[in-house]
Design a protein around this motif. Structure first.
Motif, PDB file in Angstrom:
ATOM      1  N   GLN A 120      -7.086  -7.393   4.492  1.00 23.58           N
ATOM      2  CA  GLN A 120      -6.047  -6.489   4.014  1.00 23.58           C
ATOM      3  C   GLN A 120      -6.478  -5.782   2.724  1.00 23.58           C
ATOM      4  O   GLN A 120      -6.795  -6.440   1.721  1.00 23.58           O
TER       5      GLN A 120
ATOM      6  N   THR B  82       0.828  -1.208   0.000  1.00 26.39           N
ATOM      7  CA  THR B  82       0.000   0.000   0.000  1.00 26.39           C
ATOM      8  C   THR B  82       0.863   1.260   0.000  1.00 26.39           C
ATOM      9  O   THR B  82       0.600   2.213  -0.737  1.00 26.39           O
ATOM     10  N   ARG B  83       1.913   1.249   0.811  1.00 23.30           N
ATOM     11  CA  ARG B  83       2.823   2.409   0.851  1.00 23.30           C
ATOM     12  C   ARG B  83       3.504   2.634  -0.497  1.00 23.30           C
ATOM     13  O   ARG B  83       3.813   3.777  -0.862  1.00 23.30           O
TER      14      ARG B  83
ATOM     15  N   SER C  61      -1.881  -1.118  -6.534  1.00 20.72           N
ATOM     16  CA  SER C  61      -3.337  -1.154  -6.709  1.00 20.72           C
ATOM     17  C   SER C  61      -3.758  -2.564  -7.119  1.00 20.72           C
ATOM     18  O   SER C  61      -3.459  -2.994  -8.239  1.00 20.72           O
TER      19      SER C  61
ATOM     20  N   ALA D 113      -4.739  -4.402   0.451  1.00 17.71           N
ATOM     21  CA  ALA D 113      -3.861  -4.710  -0.681  1.00 17.71           C
ATOM     22  C   ALA D 113      -4.226  -6.011  -1.380  1.00 17.71           C
ATOM     23  O   ALA D 113      -3.791  -6.249  -2.514  1.00 17.71           O
TER      24      ALA D 113
END
Length: 395
Positions: free
Chosen positions: A283, A258-259, A263, A285
Motif C-alpha cells: 500500500q 491517499t484520497r 503523505s 499510504a
C-alpha cells in the motif's frame, strides 16, 4: 543460547538476576536436525506425549472450532519435547472440542490424572472455564488466548498481546522524535483494548495526542475525512498516525488516506504486528511506516523444522505451543518442587523463546521484547532489533 538467523532451542532465562530464585532457567542443548517424515495423521482423540514423571495437560481444540490451530499447537509441543532431548514430562493432550464445557471437562480429567499445570486453552471463554477448575485445584494455567481480560493470578497468557506492541511502537516513534500522534481505530473489541493502551503509552512518553477517530470496520472514509486537517497537507498537526487494523481493514484505510492527501513521508504511519503482511507492504499510504512485531528469525527456523516433520507450514501461533512446552521442561529441569510456583513463573527477568524474551506479570498478562520494522519497497525490514532484556516492569 538463542540463535539469530536460525532456530532457537527451548527456553533460557535472560542474563538479569532471577529475583527470589535459586538459579536462572537453564538452556537446553541445541536441537538435533530432524529427519523429514510423512505428514502426521489428523489428531482426533486425547493422547500422551512423552513418558516422564511430571504430568502436564495440553488443552487445545483437536475437533470442532479451531481444530487446525489446536492440532498445530499439539504438533509444536511434540517438536519441543524432541528438541529438548526427551525432558521429564508426560504431556496429557486433551481435546476441548472448541467449547467452554469441553475445556472444563478436559481440565477436570487432566487434574484427576495428576497434571500439575495446564497449557492452553486457545479461546478466551475456554480459558475461563479451565481456569476456574485450575483455581479449585490450586494449579496454574499458561494459556494461548489473546484476550487480556481472561488473565488473572494463576492464569498466565503466553500469547502475543497487543499491549506490548503498542508500548513498543510508541516508545520507538517518540525516541525518533515523533511527538504528536493522531489515530484511526476500528470500532471493534480489539480496537477498544488497543485505544486504552495507546492513550496510556502516549501519556507515559509525554507526547501529545492530537486526535482520535473511530470507524466502523471496513468503512474508514468518513473518519479519515474528519482527520484530514490533522494528518494531511503542509499544516498537518500530527507527525505520526496510529492505525491498528487488520490487513483486510487496512486495504480500505490506505486508499482513503491517499484520497485525503495523506503523505507518509510527512506523517509517519505506525501500527502493530497485524501489519506484518504483504497486503499491507504493497500500500502506498504505508510506505515508510513502522510496526512492532516479534523478531521473525526464531519462527522462520521453527517453521522449516515443523514443515519437515509434519508436512505442512505451521500457523503463526504454533510457536506458542513450542515455547510453552520448552518453558515447562526448563522449569522442571531446574526448580524441583517450586517449578510451577507463582514466584517462579513471574520471575521478572523473564524467559527467552522462539519469539524473543517474555515474562508473566503477577496479574497474568505477558510482556515481550519486540522488533520494529519499516515498510519500504513492498517489504519490511528491521529498523530497531528486539532487545535481549526486558525493561524493568512498569517502565
Amino acid at each position: 543460547m538463542a540463535r539469530r538467523g536460525g532456530y532457537r532451542a527451548g527456553l533460557a532465562a535472560v542474563v538479569a538476576l532471577c529475583a527470589g530464585l535459586a538459579a536462572c532457567v537453564g538452556i537446553p542443548e541445541a536441537p538435533r536436525p530432524q529427519t523429514p517424515s510423512a505428514p502426521a495423521d489428523p489428531v482426533t482423540t486425547d493422547q500422551t506425549i512423552g513418558t516422564g514423571s511430571v504430568k502436564v495437560a495440553l488443552i487445545v481444540p483437536l475437533s470442532g472450532q479451531g481444530a487446525a490451530v489446536g492440532t498445530a499447537l499439539r504438533n509444536a509441543a511434540e517438536l519441543a519435547c524432541d528438541d529438548f532431548q526427551k525432558p521429564d514430562l508426560r504431556i496429557l493432550v486433551k481435546d476441548d472440542r472448541g467449547t467452554p464445557e469441553g475445556a472444563r471437562e478436559a481440565a477436570q480429567a487432566a487434574f484427576a490424572e495428576g497434571a500439575e499445570v495446564v497449557l492452553g486453552p486457545l479461546f478466551a471463554a475456554n480459558v475461563q472455564a479451565a481456569g476456574s477448575v485450575a483455581r479449585g485445584a490450586g494449579k496454574p494455567v499458561i494459556a494461548f488466548s489473546t484476550d487480556a481480560a481472561v488473565a488473572a493470578r494463576g492464569v498466565y497468557l503466553i500469547s502475543f498481546l497487543p499491549q506490548s506492541e503498542v508500548d513498543r511502537i510508541v516508545d520507538e516513534a517518540t525516541a525518533a522524535g515523533r511527538r504528536s500522534f493522531a489515530a484511526l481505530i476500528p470500532e471493534t473489541t480489539y480496537g477498544n483494548a488497543v485505544e486504552a493502551q495507546f492513550r496510556e503509552a502516549v501519556a507515559r512518553r509525554r507526547a501529545r495526542l492530537v486526535a482520535i477517530e473511530r470507524y466502523p470496520a471496513g468503512n474508514p472514509g468518513p473518519a479519515v475525512e474528519r482527520l484530514r486537517g490533522v494528518i494531511a497537507g503542509a499544516s498537518a498537526q500530527a507527525d505520526a498516525l496510529f492505525v491498528p487494523d487488520t490487513p483486510e481493514g487496512l486495504a480500505a484505510v490506505a486508499p482513503a488516506l491517499t484520497r485525503a492527501g495523506f503523505s507518509p513521508a510527512r506523517v509517519r504511519p505506525v501500527g502493530l504486528a497485524l501489519w506484518n503482511d504483504p497486503r499491507v507492504f504493497s500500500q502506498p499510504a504505508f510506505q515508510g511506516g513502522w510496526f512492532a512485531a516479534p523478531d521473525a528469525a526464531g519462527f522462520s527456523g521453527f517453521s522449516q523444522r515443523y514443515q519437515a516433520r509434519f508436512g505442512a507450514l505451521p500457523p503463526r501461533t504454533a510457536s506458542l505451543g513450542y515455547d510453552a512446552v520448552s518453558l515447562i521442561a526448563a522449569l522442571v529441569r531446574q526448580f524441583g518442587s517450586q517449578r510451577f510456583a507463582d514466584a517462579t513463573l513471574t520471575n521478572p527477568a523473564g524467559f527467552s523463546g522462539l519469539d524473543g524474551t517474555f515474562r508473566f506479570r503477577p496479574e497474568g498478562i505477558s510482556e515481550r521484547t519486540l522488533a520494529v520494522y519499516e515498510i519500504r519497497n513492498n517489504a519490511a525490514t528491521v529498523v530497531s532489533p528486539a532487545p535481549k532484556v526486558l525493561a524493568p516492569s512498569g517502565i
